[in-house]
Design a protein around this motif. Structure first.
Motif, PDB file in Angstrom:
ATOM      1  N   ASP A  31     -34.115 -15.969  22.982  1.00  0.00           N
ATOM      2  CA  ASP A  31     -33.150 -15.130  24.119  1.00  0.00           C
ATOM      3  C   ASP A  31     -32.013 -16.126  24.927  1.00  0.00           C
ATOM      4  O   ASP A  31     -32.300 -17.147  25.217  1.00  0.00           O
ATOM      5  N   ASN A  32     -30.822 -15.520  25.082  1.00  0.00           N
ATOM      6  CA  ASN A  32     -30.227 -16.176  26.331  1.00  0.00           C
ATOM      7  C   ASN A  32     -30.602 -15.647  27.446  1.00  0.00           C
ATOM      8  O   ASN A  32     -31.206 -14.833  27.768  1.00  0.00           O
ATOM      9  N   THR A  47     -29.226 -14.778  30.354  1.00  0.00           N
ATOM     10  CA  THR A  47     -28.568 -13.773  30.804  1.00  0.00           C
ATOM     11  C   THR A  47     -29.255 -12.323  30.536  1.00  0.00           C
ATOM     12  O   THR A  47     -28.839 -11.365  31.033  1.00  0.00           O
ATOM     13  N   ASN A  48     -30.061 -12.350  29.445  1.00  0.00           N
ATOM     14  CA  ASN A  48     -30.823 -11.233  29.198  1.00  0.00           C
ATOM     15  C   ASN A  48     -31.823 -10.777  30.103  1.00  0.00           C
ATOM     16  O   ASN A  48     -32.326  -9.656  30.371  1.00  0.00           O
ATOM     17  N   GLN A  69     -31.632 -21.766  32.513  1.00  0.00           N
ATOM     18  CA  GLN A  69     -30.262 -21.960  32.706  1.00  0.00           C
ATOM     19  C   GLN A  69     -29.972 -23.307  33.253  1.00  0.00           C
ATOM     20  O   GLN A  69     -29.039 -23.572  33.714  1.00  0.00           O
ATOM     21  N   GLN A 126     -32.045 -27.933  29.873  1.00  0.00           N
ATOM     22  CA  GLN A 126     -31.359 -27.626  28.367  1.00  0.00           C
ATOM     23  C   GLN A 126     -31.329 -28.885  27.866  1.00  0.00           C
ATOM     24  O   GLN A 126     -31.246 -29.402  26.789  1.00  0.00           O
ATOM     25  N   PHE A 160     -29.195 -19.500  20.201  1.00  0.00           N
ATOM     26  CA  PHE A 160     -29.377 -18.577  20.966  1.00  0.00           C
ATOM     27  C   PHE A 160     -28.828 -17.318  20.493  1.00  0.00           C
ATOM     28  O   PHE A 160     -27.560 -17.248  20.139  1.00  0.00           O
ATOM     29  N   PRO A 214     -25.282 -13.161  24.441  1.00  0.00           N
ATOM     30  CA  PRO A 214     -25.734 -12.728  25.866  1.00  0.00           C
ATOM     31  C   PRO A 214     -25.924 -11.440  26.026  1.00  0.00           C
ATOM     32  O   PRO A 214     -25.163 -10.364  25.561  1.00  0.00           O
TER      33      PRO A 214
END
Length: 319
Positions: free
Chosen positions: A87-88, A90-91, A107, A112, A128, A131
């Motif tokens: 997942d990104n 932002t989910n 994030q 990362q 990814f 978003p």
């Protein structure tokens, strides 16, 4: 409805293409003492994109070190994947409080960088999904749902030790991997279904390519060749029966016109306050292999974002 991506339909070793997600929190005690305070942990779920086999790892905290330790334990037992999918971050917008810390971890620039640097040594790529498009990761979302259901049924409100919880997750993993996915044959006397577990023990993690042995008689094969023939038969069943069931398109069967660059759209946002309408212009299209566009880049007054088209509403232009 689009076609399944190549990692879902190409025969490969189990966990060659792996999706990863977290769920929790799960509470446990570090030692088996009555006065030992419970601590919060999480479970990392790894799922094979082609066979839906699942691997569970207990993670003691939301740090990069614990995340990389879970990845290394997974690769030590299941082999090195070619690609990771997740997942990104932002989910997690509008998620529960326990997922806020997970979002901060994913994030984090330092996180990362550490993950990319470590995986580059193994020549493993990380991908990814778009978003705020959790339906692109429906495979691991379904796995999380199954694992959480088993976990909550078993432990209830009990607080287990780290060792007990690790053992329980391994048993839940075996339970999920034993689920039937398709009949082994059309013989009414054959009661053995094909399960994800067949693909986990059919060959060693560092196996070499084998010739096609399906058409040969069993009495002409050595014991090892017989094992390989059984494994190839599993994949034959997977490709002819189970894979065809995945290709059924039960919705979105009417073809629509692709969005165009410059189209004015309204972004569908979770937890948007009243009277706030976030609009933007389509800046770039990202078509799939069939030429249909399901993800676009949108330019708004606050920045440029990538969104799935089901999160956009086209605004008609009045003449």
């Amino acid at each position: 409805m689009g076609q399944l991506p190549p990692p879902r339909v190409a025969p490969s070793r189990a966990f060659s293409n792996t999706g990863i997600d977290y769920f929790g929190p799960v509470w446990f005690r570090r030692v088996q003492q009555r006065r030992s305070p419970p601590v919060k942990g999480y479970a990392a779920l790894f799922i094979c994109l082609s066979t839906k086999a699942i691997h569970l790892e207990l993670v003691s905290d939301l740090t990069t070190a614990s995340f990389m330790a879970a990845l290394r334990r997974f690769m030590a037992r299941r082999g090195r994947p070619h690609d990771f999918y997740s997942d990104n971050a932002t989910n997690f917008v509008g998620a529960r409080n326990e997922l806020i810390a997970l979002r901060r971890l994913f994030q984090s620039q330092q996180h990362q960088y550490e993950v990319s640097r470590s995986l580059s040594e193994y020549n493993v790529a990380w991908h990814f999904i778009p978003p705020r498009s959790p339906h692109f990761g429906g495979l691991w979302e379904t796995g999380v749902k199954s694992a959480k259901r088993h976990l909550l049924r078993v432990i209830g409100k009990a607080i287990l030790t780290y060792e007990e919880l690790t053992t329980l997750l391994a048993q839940i993993e075996a339970c999920i991997n034993s689920r039937p996915i398709t009949p082994m044959s059309n013989d009414p006397n054959d009661l053995m279904p094909l399960t994800p577990g067949h693909f986990l023990i059919g060959q060693p993690l560092t196996s070499m390519p084998e010739p096609d042995l399906i058409a040969l008689q069993v009495n002409r094969l050595s014991r090892w060749q017989h094992v390989q023939q059984l494994f190839q038969a599993f994949w034959r069943r997977w490709s002819t029966e189970y894979l065809s069931s995945l290709q059924q398109r039960t919705k979105w069967t009417v073809k629509s016109e692709n969005l165009r660059v410059g189209t004015l759209v309204l972004l569908v946002e979770e937890n948007q306050p009243p009277l706030q309408w976030r609009t933007g212009r389509v800046l770039e299209l990202h078509p799939g292999g069939d030429g249909l566009c399901r993800v676009v880049t949108v330019k708004t007054s606050t920045g440029v974002f990538k969104r799935a088209i089901n999160k956009l509403c086209i605004l008609p232009i009045e003449n």
